[in-house]
Structure formats: structure tokens, C-alpha cells
Scaffold this motif. Structure first.
Motif, mmCIF file in Angstrom:
data_model
loop_
_atom_site.group_PDB
_atom_site.id
_atom_site.type_symbol
_atom_site.label_atom_id
_atom_site.label_comp_id
_atom_site.label_asym_id
_atom_site.label_seq_id
_atom_site.Cartn_x
_atom_site.Cartn_y
_atom_site.Cartn_z
ATOM 1 N N THR A 119 0.823 -1.220 0.000
ATOM 2 C CA THR A 119 0.000 0.000 0.000
ATOM 3 C C THR A 119 0.852 1.263 0.000
ATOM 4 O O THR A 119 0.575 2.178 -0.783
ATOM 5 C CB THR A 119 -0.998 -0.009 1.178
ATOM 6 O OG1 THR A 119 -1.815 -1.187 1.077
ATOM 7 C CG2 THR A 119 -1.885 1.213 1.147
ATOM 8 N N PRO A 120 1.907 1.377 0.818
ATOM 9 C CA PRO A 120 2.763 2.569 0.712
ATOM 10 C C PRO A 120 3.385 2.730 -0.676
ATOM 11 O O PRO A 120 3.535 3.848 -1.165
ATOM 12 C CB PRO A 120 3.835 2.340 1.775
ATOM 13 C CG PRO A 120 3.205 1.431 2.753
ATOM 14 C CD PRO A 120 2.296 0.539 1.951
ATOM 15 N N ARG A 121 3.704 1.613 -1.320
ATOM 16 C CA ARG A 121 4.246 1.682 -2.682
ATOM 17 C C ARG A 121 3.221 2.306 -3.628
ATOM 18 O O ARG A 121 3.569 3.095 -4.507
ATOM 19 C CB ARG A 121 4.642 0.294 -3.180
ATOM 20 C CG ARG A 121 5.308 0.316 -4.560
ATOM 21 C CD ARG A 121 5.492 -1.077 -5.128
ATOM 22 N NE ARG A 121 4.228 -1.697 -5.495
ATOM 23 C CZ ARG A 121 3.552 -1.431 -6.624
ATOM 24 N NH1 ARG A 121 4.010 -0.554 -7.480
ATOM 25 N NH2 ARG A 121 2.417 -2.048 -6.886
ATOM 26 N N LEU A 122 1.953 1.982 -3.437
ATOM 27 C CA LEU A 122 0.901 2.544 -4.279
ATOM 28 C C LEU A 122 0.628 4.014 -3.964
ATOM 29 O O LEU A 122 0.329 4.804 -4.861
ATOM 30 C CB LEU A 122 -0.394 1.734 -4.100
ATOM 31 C CG LEU A 122 -0.343 0.278 -4.549
ATOM 32 C CD1 LEU A 122 -1.611 -0.452 -4.121
ATOM 33 C CD2 LEU A 122 -0.135 0.180 -6.047
ATOM 34 N N PHE A 124 2.823 6.245 -2.501
ATOM 35 C CA PHE A 124 3.989 7.127 -2.534
ATOM 36 C C PHE A 124 4.063 8.050 -3.750
ATOM 37 O O PHE A 124 4.386 9.231 -3.599
ATOM 38 C CB PHE A 124 5.281 6.325 -2.394
ATOM 39 C CG PHE A 124 6.503 7.191 -2.320
ATOM 40 C CD1 PHE A 124 6.795 7.901 -1.162
ATOM 41 C CD2 PHE A 124 7.358 7.321 -3.407
ATOM 42 C CE1 PHE A 124 7.914 8.717 -1.075
ATOM 43 C CE2 PHE A 124 8.478 8.129 -3.336
ATOM 44 C CZ PHE A 124 8.752 8.834 -2.171
ATOM 45 N N PRO A 125 3.803 7.586 -4.978
ATOM 46 C CA PRO A 125 3.922 8.524 -6.110
ATOM 47 C C PRO A 125 3.005 9.754 -5.964
ATOM 48 O O PRO A 125 3.379 10.857 -6.354
ATOM 49 C CB PRO A 125 3.515 7.677 -7.319
ATOM 50 C CG PRO A 125 3.780 6.276 -6.899
ATOM 51 C CD PRO A 125 3.500 6.237 -5.430
ATOM 52 N N PHE A 126 1.843 9.572 -5.384
ATOM 53 C CA PHE A 126 0.927 10.689 -5.189
ATOM 54 C C PHE A 126 1.436 11.621 -4.090
ATOM 55 O O PHE A 126 1.401 12.844 -4.229
ATOM 56 C CB PHE A 126 -0.480 10.166 -4.873
ATOM 57 C CG PHE A 126 -1.035 9.325 -5.979
ATOM 58 C CD1 PHE A 126 -1.628 9.914 -7.084
ATOM 59 C CD2 PHE A 126 -0.925 7.937 -5.940
ATOM 60 C CE1 PHE A 126 -2.128 9.137 -8.125
ATOM 61 C CE2 PHE A 126 -1.417 7.158 -6.972
ATOM 62 C CZ PHE A 126 -2.023 7.756 -8.075
ATOM 63 N N ALA A 127 1.928 11.038 -2.999
ATOM 64 C CA ALA A 127 2.497 11.845 -1.915
ATOM 65 C C ALA A 127 3.729 12.599 -2.412
ATOM 66 O O ALA A 127 3.930 13.772 -2.075
ATOM 67 C CB ALA A 127 2.854 10.951 -0.729
ATOM 68 N N ARG A 128 4.543 11.946 -3.214
ATOM 69 C CA ARG A 128 5.742 12.569 -3.786
ATOM 70 C C ARG A 128 5.374 13.799 -4.603
ATOM 71 O O ARG A 128 6.015 14.851 -4.500
ATOM 72 C CB ARG A 128 6.457 11.533 -4.651
ATOM 73 C CG ARG A 128 7.700 12.024 -5.333
ATOM 74 C CD ARG A 128 8.297 10.881 -6.166
ATOM 75 N NE ARG A 128 9.598 11.268 -6.649
ATOM 76 C CZ ARG A 128 9.916 11.364 -7.930
ATOM 77 N NH1 ARG A 128 9.026 11.088 -8.856
ATOM 78 N NH2 ARG A 128 11.122 11.720 -8.292
ATOM 79 N N ALA A 129 4.325 13.701 -5.422
ATOM 80 C CA ALA A 129 3.890 14.834 -6.251
ATOM 81 C C ALA A 129 3.351 15.971 -5.385
ATOM 82 O O ALA A 129 3.613 17.147 -5.668
ATOM 83 C CB ALA A 129 2.830 14.377 -7.250
ATOM 84 N N ILE A 130 2.630 15.641 -4.341
ATOM 85 C CA ILE A 130 2.078 16.671 -3.446
ATOM 86 C C ILE A 130 3.203 17.422 -2.752
ATOM 87 O O ILE A 130 3.188 18.656 -2.665
ATOM 88 C CB ILE A 130 1.105 16.036 -2.428
ATOM 89 C CG1 ILE A 130 -0.136 15.512 -3.156
ATOM 90 C CG2 ILE A 130 0.722 17.036 -1.342
ATOM 91 C CD1 ILE A 130 -0.994 14.575 -2.328
ATOM 92 N N ILE A 131 4.212 16.693 -2.248
ATOM 93 C CA ILE A 131 5.368 17.326 -1.602
ATOM 94 C C ILE A 131 6.094 18.230 -2.592
ATOM 95 O O ILE A 131 6.432 19.380 -2.282
ATOM 96 C CB ILE A 131 6.336 16.260 -1.033
ATOM 97 C CG1 ILE A 131 5.690 15.495 0.124
ATOM 98 C CG2 ILE A 131 7.663 16.892 -0.609
ATOM 99 C CD1 ILE A 131 5.532 16.254 1.402
ATOM 100 N N SER A 132 6.335 17.745 -3.792
ATOM 101 C CA SER A 132 7.030 18.528 -4.811
ATOM 102 C C SER A 132 6.277 19.822 -5.116
ATOM 103 O O SER A 132 6.870 20.901 -5.166
ATOM 104 C CB SER A 132 7.188 17.691 -6.085
ATOM 105 O OG SER A 132 7.802 18.445 -7.094
ATOM 106 N N ASP A 133 4.978 19.712 -5.301
ATOM 107 C CA ASP A 133 4.162 20.898 -5.592
ATOM 108 C C ASP A 133 4.129 21.866 -4.414
ATOM 109 O O ASP A 133 4.178 23.084 -4.610
ATOM 110 C CB ASP A 133 2.738 20.495 -5.964
ATOM 111 C CG ASP A 133 2.647 19.813 -7.323
ATOM 112 O OD1 ASP A 133 3.639 19.854 -8.092
ATOM 113 O OD2 ASP A 133 1.578 19.231 -7.613
ATOM 114 N N ALA A 134 4.059 21.343 -3.190
ATOM 115 C CA ALA A 134 3.999 22.211 -2.006
ATOM 116 C C ALA A 134 5.290 23.005 -1.852
ATOM 117 O O ALA A 134 5.257 24.208 -1.545
ATOM 118 C CB ALA A 134 3.730 21.376 -0.753
ATOM 119 N N VAL A 135 6.438 22.362 -2.072
ATOM 120 C CA VAL A 135 7.719 23.063 -1.977
ATOM 121 C C VAL A 135 7.815 24.112 -3.083
ATOM 122 O O VAL A 135 8.220 25.256 -2.842
ATOM 123 C CB VAL A 135 8.904 22.067 -2.036
ATOM 124 C CG1 VAL A 135 10.228 22.791 -2.178
ATOM 125 C CG2 VAL A 135 8.907 21.193 -0.785
#
Length: 176
Positions: A119-122, A124-135
Motif C-alpha cells: 500500500t505505501p508503494r501505491l 507514494f507517487p501521489f504523496a511525492r507529487a504533493i510534496i514537490s508541488d507544495a515546496v
């Protein structure tokens, strides 16, 4: 032409169905995913935009799982990204990204592995994009987190837990 009784008999002959016709096949699926909490701090703006040094970036990832209903678990991926320089903090992004997972007729050890590795593997790509956009939205270059091998992290946790239990120490819970 088959009559109604023949159709019912054929359905009950499914080897995956129980004697009463119940479906006993293992089933897993990601039902929903969502931002549970998102915090973006840019405490030293606008001064921090003038700083020229390369910041130290620290990223922490934690995983938690909780049963919320019969056959439904919530898996929460917590990601904290912090950038600091010698003059202070540039940004702090904290994200709790979660998914609802349906699991039925799966052995406990496989359920645990699905919740803490797959589940974290599924998610993570969405969380990664959110972090990138927030920064990026905080005024800094996007932070592109490296992909993570949650399966390998899960195996390391199992090995560490086995080693700790061998020494009589309490086992860790839910962090990868």
C-alpha cells in the motif's frame, strides 16, 4: 435450455465458494486515497529567498495502519520534508497521505505485508507529487523525492524485529 435450478447448482459448484455459496477468495484493493493533513511552513520568507547556500534537506517517512471497519484498513503515509541553512529554516512540509484498503480472506501475515509494503508503494507517487508541488508553491525549486523500495524496507523491519525479539526488546510498530 437450463432451468433455474441448474444455474443455482452451477454457482454452488464454484471451488472458491464455500458450502453456503459465500465467496472465500482472497481479495485486496485500494478503495480510496486522500490528503488527511498537509502543512506548509515558509517561516523566513522573504529573507530566505536571498540566501545563497545549498540547504540541508531532511526527509522522514513513516507508515501507520489502522482497522476502520470489517475488511477495511486505513494506511497513512506520513512524509516530513525540512530544508535548513546556516541562517535558519527555509521550509517545512508535513503531509499525511492516506488510503483505504479493502482486504478480505487474506492470511494475517499477508495482510500485514500488504498494509506496510504494498500500500505505501501505491500511495507514494501521489504523496511525492504533493510534496514537490507544495515546496514549489512555497517559492523554492520542487523537491523531487527519490523512489523508495517499501518491500525492502518492510523486510528490514521484519529482520530488525526478529533481532530485537531475540534480545527481549519490544518490537517496533508501524514505521518503515
Amino acid at each position: 435450455m437450463a432451468d433455474e435450478n441448474d444455474v443455482l447448482t452451477d454457482l454452488n459448484m464454484d471451488p472458491a465458494a464455500g458450502a453456503n455459496g459465500a465467496d472465500n477468495r482472497p481479495t485486496v484493493g485500494l478503495l480510496n486515497q486522500y490528503i488527511k493533513d498537509l502543512s506548509v511552513e515558509n517561516p523566513n520568507a522573504p529573507k530566505s529567498y536571498q540566501w545563497n547556500e545549498q540547504p540541508r534537506v531532511d526527509v522522514q517517512v513513516n507508515i501507520a495502519a489502522e482497522k476502520v471497519a470489517d475488511d477495511v484498513h486505513e494506511v497513512e503515509l506520513k512524509v516530513t520534508a525540512r530544508a535548513d541553512g546556516s541562517q535558519g529554516n527555509l521550509y517545512l512540509v508535513e503531509l499525511a497521505y492516506a488510503g483505504l484498503v479493502g482486504i478480505r480472506n487474506v492470511p494475517e501475515d499477508a495482510t500485514h505485508a500488504f498494509l506496510f509494503a504494498e500500500t505505501p508503494r501505491l500511495l507514494f507517487p501521489f504523496a511525492r507529487a504533493i510534496i514537490s508541488d507544495a515546496v514549489r508553491d512555497a517559492g523554492f525549486p520542487p523537491l523531487l523525492l527519490d523512489p523508495m523500495d517499501f518491500g525492502a524496507l518492510y523486510q528490514q523491519q521484519l529482520q530488525a524485529r526478529a533481532a530485537q525479539q531475540g534480545e527481549g526488546a519490544p518490537a517496533p510498530t508501524g514505521n518503515a
